[in-house]
Design a protein around this motif. Structure first.
Motif, PDB file in Angstrom:
ATOM      1  N   VAL A   1      -6.212  -7.369   0.218  1.00 44.60           N
ATOM      2  CA  VAL A   1      -5.753  -8.062   1.423  1.00 44.60           C
ATOM      3  C   VAL A   1      -6.618  -7.679   2.625  1.00 44.60           C
ATOM      4  CG1 VAL A   1      -3.788  -8.493   2.947  1.00 44.60           C
ATOM      5  CG2 VAL A   1      -3.388  -7.973   0.523  1.00 44.60           C
ATOM      6  N   LYS A   2      -6.991  -8.681   3.409  1.00 50.40           N
ATOM      7  CA  LYS A   2      -7.604  -8.451   4.708  1.00 50.40           C
ATOM      8  C   LYS A   2      -6.623  -8.954   5.761  1.00 50.40           C
ATOM      9  CE  LYS A   2     -11.684  -9.294   7.576  1.00 50.40           C
ATOM     10  NZ  LYS A   2     -13.025  -9.940   7.643  1.00 50.40           N
ATOM     11  N   PHE A   3      -6.213  -8.064   6.658  1.00 50.71           N
ATOM     12  CA  PHE A   3      -5.234  -8.413   7.677  1.00 50.71           C
ATOM     13  C   PHE A   3      -5.913  -8.981   8.918  1.00 50.71           C
ATOM     14  CE2 PHE A   3      -3.233  -5.311   4.960  1.00 50.71           C
ATOM     15  CZ  PHE A   3      -1.976  -5.865   4.745  1.00 50.71           C
ATOM     16  N   LYS A   4      -5.147  -9.699   9.719  1.00 49.99           N
ATOM     17  CA  LYS A   4      -5.694 -10.287  10.945  1.00 49.99           C
ATOM     18  C   LYS A   4      -6.194  -9.214  11.900  1.00 49.99           C
ATOM     19  CE  LYS A   4      -3.137 -14.645  10.832  1.00 49.99           C
ATOM     20  NZ  LYS A   4      -2.172 -15.547  11.507  1.00 49.99           N
ATOM     21  N   SER A   5      -5.651  -7.998  11.766  1.00 47.43           N
ATOM     22  CA  SER A   5      -6.103  -6.881  12.597  1.00 47.43           C
ATOM     23  C   SER A   5      -7.477  -6.369  12.190  1.00 47.43           C
ATOM     24  CB  SER A   5      -5.100  -5.723  12.479  1.00 47.43           C
ATOM     25  OG  SER A   5      -5.121  -5.188  11.150  1.00 47.43           O
ATOM     26  N   GLY A   6      -7.957  -6.773  11.000  1.00 50.47           N
ATOM     27  CA  GLY A   6      -9.217  -6.270  10.462  1.00 50.47           C
ATOM     28  C   GLY A   6      -9.033  -5.220   9.384  1.00 50.47           C
ATOM     29  N   ALA A   7      -7.833  -4.676   9.249  1.00 47.76           N
ATOM     30  CA  ALA A   7      -7.563  -3.665   8.222  1.00 47.76           C
ATOM     31  C   ALA A   7      -7.661  -4.265   6.827  1.00 47.76           C
ATOM     32  CB  ALA A   7      -6.172  -3.066   8.436  1.00 47.76           C
ATOM     33  N   LEU A   8      -8.081  -3.428   5.875  1.00 48.01           N
ATOM     34  CA  LEU A   8      -8.160  -3.832   4.475  1.00 48.01           C
ATOM     35  C   LEU A   8      -7.139  -3.039   3.676  1.00 48.01           C
ATOM     36  CD1 LEU A   8     -12.044  -3.823   3.936  1.00 48.01           C
ATOM     37  CD2 LEU A   8     -10.587  -5.754   4.616  1.00 48.01           C
ATOM     38  N   GLY A   9      -6.679  -3.620   2.570  1.00 47.75           N
ATOM     39  CA  GLY A   9      -5.715  -2.888   1.756  1.00 47.75           C
ATOM     40  C   GLY A   9      -5.453  -3.571   0.439  1.00 47.75           C
ATOM     41  N   VAL A  10      -4.513  -3.013  -0.321  1.00 45.72           N
ATOM     42  CA  VAL A  10      -4.145  -3.578  -1.614  1.00 45.72           C
ATOM     43  C   VAL A  10      -2.624  -3.671  -1.727  1.00 45.72           C
ATOM     44  CG1 VAL A  10      -6.218  -2.700  -2.758  1.00 45.72           C
ATOM     45  CG2 VAL A  10      -4.123  -1.326  -2.761  1.00 45.72           C
ATOM     46  N   VAL A  11      -2.184  -4.580  -2.576  1.00 44.89           N
ATOM     47  CA  VAL A  11      -0.769  -4.714  -2.929  1.00 44.89           C
ATOM     48  C   VAL A  11      -0.664  -4.702  -4.440  1.00 44.89           C
ATOM     49  CG1 VAL A  11       1.220  -6.291  -2.967  1.00 44.89           C
ATOM     50  CG2 VAL A  11      -0.076  -5.979  -0.849  1.00 44.89           C
ATOM     51  N   HIS A  12       0.252  -3.896  -4.948  1.00 49.43           N
ATOM     52  CA  HIS A  12       0.505  -3.840  -6.388  1.00 49.43           C
ATOM     53  C   HIS A  12       2.018  -3.830  -6.571  1.00 49.43           C
ATOM     54  CE1 HIS A  12       1.188  -1.968 -10.341  1.00 49.43           C
ATOM     55  NE2 HIS A  12      -0.005  -2.433 -10.677  1.00 49.43           N
ATOM     56  N   ALA A  13       2.545  -4.831  -7.273  1.00 48.53           N
ATOM     57  CA  ALA A  13       3.996  -4.917  -7.480  1.00 48.53           C
ATOM     58  C   ALA A  13       4.279  -5.295  -8.925  1.00 48.53           C
ATOM     59  CB  ALA A  13       4.611  -5.950  -6.547  1.00 48.53           C
ATOM     60  N   THR A  14       5.246  -4.611  -9.523  1.00 49.52           N
ATOM     61  CA  THR A  14       5.581  -4.896 -10.911  1.00 49.52           C
ATOM     62  C   THR A  14       7.014  -4.484 -11.219  1.00 49.52           C
ATOM     63  OG1 THR A  14       4.900  -4.583 -13.223  1.00 49.52           O
ATOM     64  CG2 THR A  14       4.767  -2.656 -11.781  1.00 49.52           C
ATOM     65  N   THR A  15       7.591  -5.085 -12.253  1.00 49.50           N
ATOM     66  CA  THR A  15       8.862  -4.615 -12.818  1.00 49.50           C
ATOM     67  C   THR A  15       8.631  -4.092 -14.230  1.00 49.50           C
ATOM     68  OG1 THR A  15       9.380  -6.881 -13.526  1.00 49.50           O
ATOM     69  CG2 THR A  15      10.363  -6.111 -11.448  1.00 49.50           C
ATOM     70  N   ALA A  16       7.385  -3.755 -14.559  1.00 53.49           N
ATOM     71  CA  ALA A  16       7.039  -3.265 -15.896  1.00 53.49           C
ATOM     72  C   ALA A  16       6.739  -1.769 -15.904  1.00 53.49           C
ATOM     73  CB  ALA A  16       5.835  -4.037 -16.441  1.00 53.49           C
ATOM     74  N   ALA A  17       6.997  -1.069 -14.781  1.00 49.88           N
ATOM     75  CA  ALA A  17       6.650   0.357 -14.655  1.00 49.88           C
ATOM     76  C   ALA A  17       7.845   1.235 -15.041  1.00 49.88           C
ATOM     77  CB  ALA A  17       6.177   0.679 -13.240  1.00 49.88           C
ATOM     78  N   TYR A  18       8.008   1.476 -16.315  1.00 48.11           N
ATOM     79  CA  TYR A  18       9.124   2.300 -16.803  1.00 48.11           C
ATOM     80  C   TYR A  18       8.954   3.749 -16.379  1.00 48.11           C
ATOM     81  CZ  TYR A  18      12.317   4.656 -19.976  1.00 48.11           C
ATOM     82  OH  TYR A  18      13.317   5.443 -20.489  1.00 48.11           O
ATOM     83  N   PRO A  19       9.999   4.425 -15.907  1.00 54.20           N
ATOM     84  CA  PRO A  19      11.383   3.979 -15.719  1.00 54.20           C
ATOM     85  C   PRO A  19      11.686   3.514 -14.294  1.00 54.20           C
ATOM     86  CG  PRO A  19      11.306   6.350 -15.483  1.00 54.20           C
ATOM     87  CD  PRO A  19       9.875   5.905 -15.740  1.00 54.20           C
ATOM     88  N   GLY A  20      10.635   3.259 -13.496  1.00 58.21           N
ATOM     89  CA  GLY A  20      10.790   2.887 -12.089  1.00 58.21           C
ATOM     90  C   GLY A  20      10.491   4.060 -11.180  1.00 58.21           C
TER      91      GLY A  20
END
Length: 329
Positions: A218-237
């Motif tokens: 992700v590139k934000f409007k502020s200029g910052a860079l980053g990542v997003v990782h989301a899952t429901t497969a990460a046992y046990p949470g």
């Protein structure tokens, strides 16, 4: 004078709301608790001694009821909110707003036209550690990187329930149903995204229609860079994680704990007694404190004639971000 409120929907999501209503009983009176299901009304009545009704019209037609709490599946939200907005009743709505941003936008517009308050239940913003991070955010300097991780677990039995993880009922998978809480909180720190490069998939861990894994740069409007990782497969949470790297230090918000390390040697270590919860097989395994915060703010908004902290318009921001992550145009 206490606001009279109706509860619409007595499914899985109702318990933390009902506990919050009990604790705020000096400010809000439950006039009716409605579900079309007799079994759900009976189960709810065994836990909470609120008046029940078996007709939605009972709440709609009672002029003494000033607000409703809608806790039904996402694909029912637009029509229900429209009915209550037309009846002049303020609405506190469970996330997500709707199954699509287009339907959500229509809802927000209808509420504005009717002159009623629309609050959205995105309770992670009311976690003490999150509020603490908002306080110290300016001290981090310019944010150069911002990342969010949502390593949740849901067993296949969760998705075997009718409608779960489908586009028709839920509107989406891990992003719209689980990740929306962390992503909403994330955007409250970062501001909007300018550009997203993403991959989404349904892993072999689950049999479901929608995504259970999303990865993005992700590139934000502020200029910052980053990542997003989301899952429901990460046992046990595991606890959700938000990392903000600034020119003056780094902040790590993990579950309900915050750690900030500044370049000048100062640090902040903020922890709360209650754990994060809700990241594993039991999605309701968390305290109701944050729901109480959402409800209290909603009542304040009505009494003070202001917008709730997470209004419908504010809630639309995370829906648009999820569209970017899904590359939906």
């Amino acid at each position: 004078m206490a606001i009279r409120l109706g509860i619409v929907g007595l499914g899985m999501a109702v318990t933390p709301h009902a506990k919050s209503l009990l604790e705020l009983k000096d400010r809000v009176e439950v006039a009716y608790a409605f579900s079309p299901s007799a079994a759900r009304r009976e189960k709810f009545a065994s836990q909470f001694k609120f008046p029940l009704c078996d007709r939605l019209e009972t709440i709609l037609e009672d002029r003494s009821v000033g607000a409703v709490m809608i806790l039904t599946p996402p694909n029912t939200h637009l029509e229900l909110v429209q009915k209550f907005a037309k009846a002049g009743k303020h609405v506190l709505l469970e996330k997500p707003l709707e199954i699509s941003t287009e339907r959500a936008s229509r809802m927000v517009g209808d509420c504005k036209a009717a002159g009623i308050k629309l609050g959205i239940v995105l309770q992670h913003r009311f976690r003490p550690a999150a509020e603490k991070l908002h306080q110290v955010l300016p001290d981090l300097g310019k944010i150069v990187s911002a990342s969010a991780m949502v390593p949740n677990w849901r067993p296949q039995s969760y998705y075997d329930q009718p409608g779960r993880g489908t586009k028709a009922r839920d509107g989406g998978g891990v992003l719209l149903t689980q990740g929306i809480h962390t992503l909403d909180l994330f955007l409250s720190f970062t501001g909007e995204a300018a550009e997203v490069k993403s991959f989404t998939t349904t892993t072999p861990v689950h049999r479901m229609e929608t995504e259970d894994l999303a990865c993005a740069a992700v590139k934000f409007k502020s200029g910052a860079l980053g990542v997003v990782h989301a899952t429901t497969a990460a046992y046990p949470g595991f606890p959700e994680r938000i990392e903000l790297i600034g020119t003056a230090g780094t902040a790590l918000l993990q579950g309900t704990s915050l750690n900030v390390q500044f370049i000048d040697g100062k640090s902040i270590d903020f922890k709360t007694e209650s754990g994060g919860g809700g990241t594993g097989a039991d999605p309701m395994a968390f305290p109701h404190d944050w729901h109480r915060g959402v409800l209290a703010d909603f009542l304040d908004a009505i009494e003070q004639n202001r917008e709730p902290r997470i209004s419908g318009a504010e809630g639309l921001k995370v829906h648009r971000f999820i569209d970017q992550l899904l590359q939906t145009r």
